[in-house]
Design an enzyme around this catalytic site. Structure first.
Site, short mmCIF file in Angstrom:
data_model
loop_
_atom_site.label_atom_id
_atom_site.label_comp_id
_atom_site.label_asym_id
_atom_site.label_seq_id
_atom_site.Cartn_x
_atom_site.Cartn_y
_atom_site.Cartn_z
NE ARG A 27 -3.38 2.43 2.66
CZ ARG A 27 -3.49 3.18 3.75
NH1 ARG A 27 -2.99 2.77 4.91
NH2 ARG A 27 -4.13 4.32 3.71
CG HIS A 59 -1.34 8.73 3.77
ND1 HIS A 59 -1.43 7.38 4.02
CD2 HIS A 59 -0.95 9.29 4.94
CE1 HIS A 59 -1.09 7.13 5.28
NE2 HIS A 59 -0.79 8.27 5.87
CD GLU A 77 -4.69 7.18 10.34
OE1 GLU A 77 -4.17 8.21 10.77
OE2 GLU A 77 -4.40 6.05 10.75
CG ASN A 99 -5.34 3.02 8.98
OD1 ASN A 99 -5.43 2.07 8.21
ND2 ASN A 99 -4.96 4.22 8.57
CE1 TYR A 148 0.14 2.30 13.55
CE2 TYR A 148 -1.85 3.42 12.87
CZ TYR A 148 -0.62 2.89 12.56
OH TYR A 148 -0.14 2.94 11.29
CD GLU A 183 -1.76 3.71 8.23
OE1 GLU A 183 -1.54 4.14 9.38
OE2 GLU A 183 -1.94 4.46 7.25
#
Ligand code: NCW
Length: 447
Positions: A77, A121, A166, A294, A296, A353
């Site tokens: 990606r 992005h 995002e 995504n 985290y 991600e």
């Protein structure tokens, strides 16, 4: 010890973004983006770093593709830099910019790696920012035109597409919290921008369908889990509002064609509900083929009046943290995936991600990043739990292939499974690279 095993069809990959790795900021006709401007304004980025050189992947993409090939991943990606294609945001196309992405995509395909392309992005052409940026609805149409150009150019070569990465960061982090470009602190501006980003996403999907582009398209919102401090209803409600900022605010419009009521109430209270025009929600809720997640981190949250927009305060209950100071909270990954299936149905999911910041350095040619290996193991185990619970996971992409320009943190924070020496640009495969290589090859690992 436990064997965590994944299905054979599962795609394995790694992810990057244009401004974070390419460098060559002033080459081959690239226009400026808001990140060039922002990073060159003193005080915005740690140590005054910027993306002028970054990992120099613009010149070293062949070496990077060989690193991926040895890793054994089958999907990569990357993002396209809008100002490389349209230096002024609209109008004249820069052929040299297009050529770079053809070279990259051809190199990937020749090496058996499927490209997954993110259209946005975060590097908005500065020329568009000068006309109001994402606050101006003209930027929405400019994005759809840019997307159309890229679809036509790469139809048949690129078959996996992400519109926007995002959108929470693009709107709230950049225009309300103000730590990312363009660096404003205005809630109403941020909610309007979040709406325009969703509209831009919807318009790009509509163009994709009209052009009958081969392949699939989705978007990649960032998610976060908030665990209530106690079973008190006020703690539960506060956490739901906090998560609603990342999840419902960006998912409900796409999957349900409306903004969540409880969030509209919050923004309304602050005079910051977005301006919505007739027809917008139909455009936003175009059917998509998959969602990119995504993930985290997660935190514990509790109710505290006026602590923030949501009357929510995060409580540090001593979770271990990565070097970004983000809690390591793998259960949250499992819970986020189940919540999304529960609320939005059985949609195909790519983990676009997931990864960790650890700043380990090269010692005698080796980078011992055991912290990152542990993080990946824990999160892949959560992913497997979600898969066994019926979440349709199509693939997993680690963030990131390379240490890179980590936005406001500059080169100080390292997310790569490959170390980059930013003086010499030498790449060194970390221990996590070799661990991931083995996992991709086997399709399983031993916890
Ligand atoms: S959200 C974020 N990241 C990292 C970045 O490298 C990548 O491009 C993004 O997609 C890793 O994944 C995403 N970075 C911004 C961190 C700032 C968060 C601060 C929150 C304060 C409230």
């Amino acid at each position: 010890m436990a064997i965590i095993e994944f299905p054979k069809e599962m795609k394995w990959g790694a992810a990057t973004a244009a401004y974070q790795i390419e460098g060559a900021a002033l080459e081959d006709g690239r226009g400026l983006s808001i990140w060039d401007t922002f990073s060159k304004t003193p005080g915005n980025v740690l140590n005054g770093d910027n993306g002028d050189v970054a990992c120099d992947s613009y010149h070293r993409y062949k070496e990077d593709v060989q690193i991926m090939k040895e890793l054994g991943i089958n999907v990569y990606r990357f993002s396209i830099s809008w100002p490389r294609i349209f230096p002024a945001g609209t109008g004249e196309i820069n052929q040299k910019g297009l050529q770079y992405y053809h070279n990259l995509v051809d190199e990937l395909l020749e090496n058996g790696i499927e490209p997954m392309c993110t259209l946005y992005h975060w590097d908005l052409p500065q020329a568009l920012q000068d006309q109001g940026g994402w606050e101006n609805r003209k930027t929405v149409d400019a994005f759809a035109d840019y997307a159309e150009q890229i679809f036509k150019e790469f139809d048949g070569k690129i078959k996996k597409w992400i519109t926007i990465n995002e959108p929470w960061c693009v709107s709230f982090l950049s225009n309300f919290i103000g730590i990312h470009a363009p660096g404003f602190q205005n809630l109403k501006l941020a909610t309007d921008i979040s709406h325009h980003l969703l509209l831009a996403h919807g318009k790009a999907v509509a163009r994709f369908r009209d052009l009958k582009v081969e392949g699939s398209i989705g978007y990649a919102p960032n998610t976060e889990w908030l665990e209530p401090f106690s079973s008190k209803q006020e703690d539960i409600d506060a956490c739901n509002r906090g998560m609603g900022w990342f999840i419902e605010w960006f998912f409900d419009p796409v999957f349900k064609g409306q903004y969540p009521h409880f969030m509209l109430e919050v923004f309304d209270k602050h005079g910051a509900a977005p301006a919505i025009q007739a027809g917008d929600m139909e455009i936003i809720s175009q059917k998509i083929d998959f969602v990119g997640i995504n993930y985290y981190t997660g935190s514990v949250g509790r109710y505290k009046k006026d602590a923030d927009l949501f009357d929510l305060e995060k409580v540090d209950i001593g979770y271990e943290k990565t070097d970004f100071d983000w809690n390591i909270y793998p259960e949250g990954f499992y819970k986020v995936l189940l919540k999304i299936k529960d609320q939005y149905g059985d949609i195909p999911v790519y983990i676009t991600e997931n990864g960790a910041c650890y700043n380990d350095e090269v010692e005698n040619g080796r980078v011992k990043d055991q912290g990152r290996i542990d993080y990946l193991k824990q999160h892949l185990t959560s992913l497997k739990r979600a898969m066994d619970s019926g979440v349709q996971i199509k693939g997993y992409l680690a963030w990131s292939l390379l240490d890179n320009f980590e936005w406001a943190e500059g080169y100080h924070k390292r997310f790569g499974i490959v170390h980059v020496d930013f003086n010499t640009l030498k790449r060194t495969k970390k221990d996590s690279y070799y661990w991931y290589k083995q996992t991709v090859k086997n399709g399983w690992f031993d916890m």
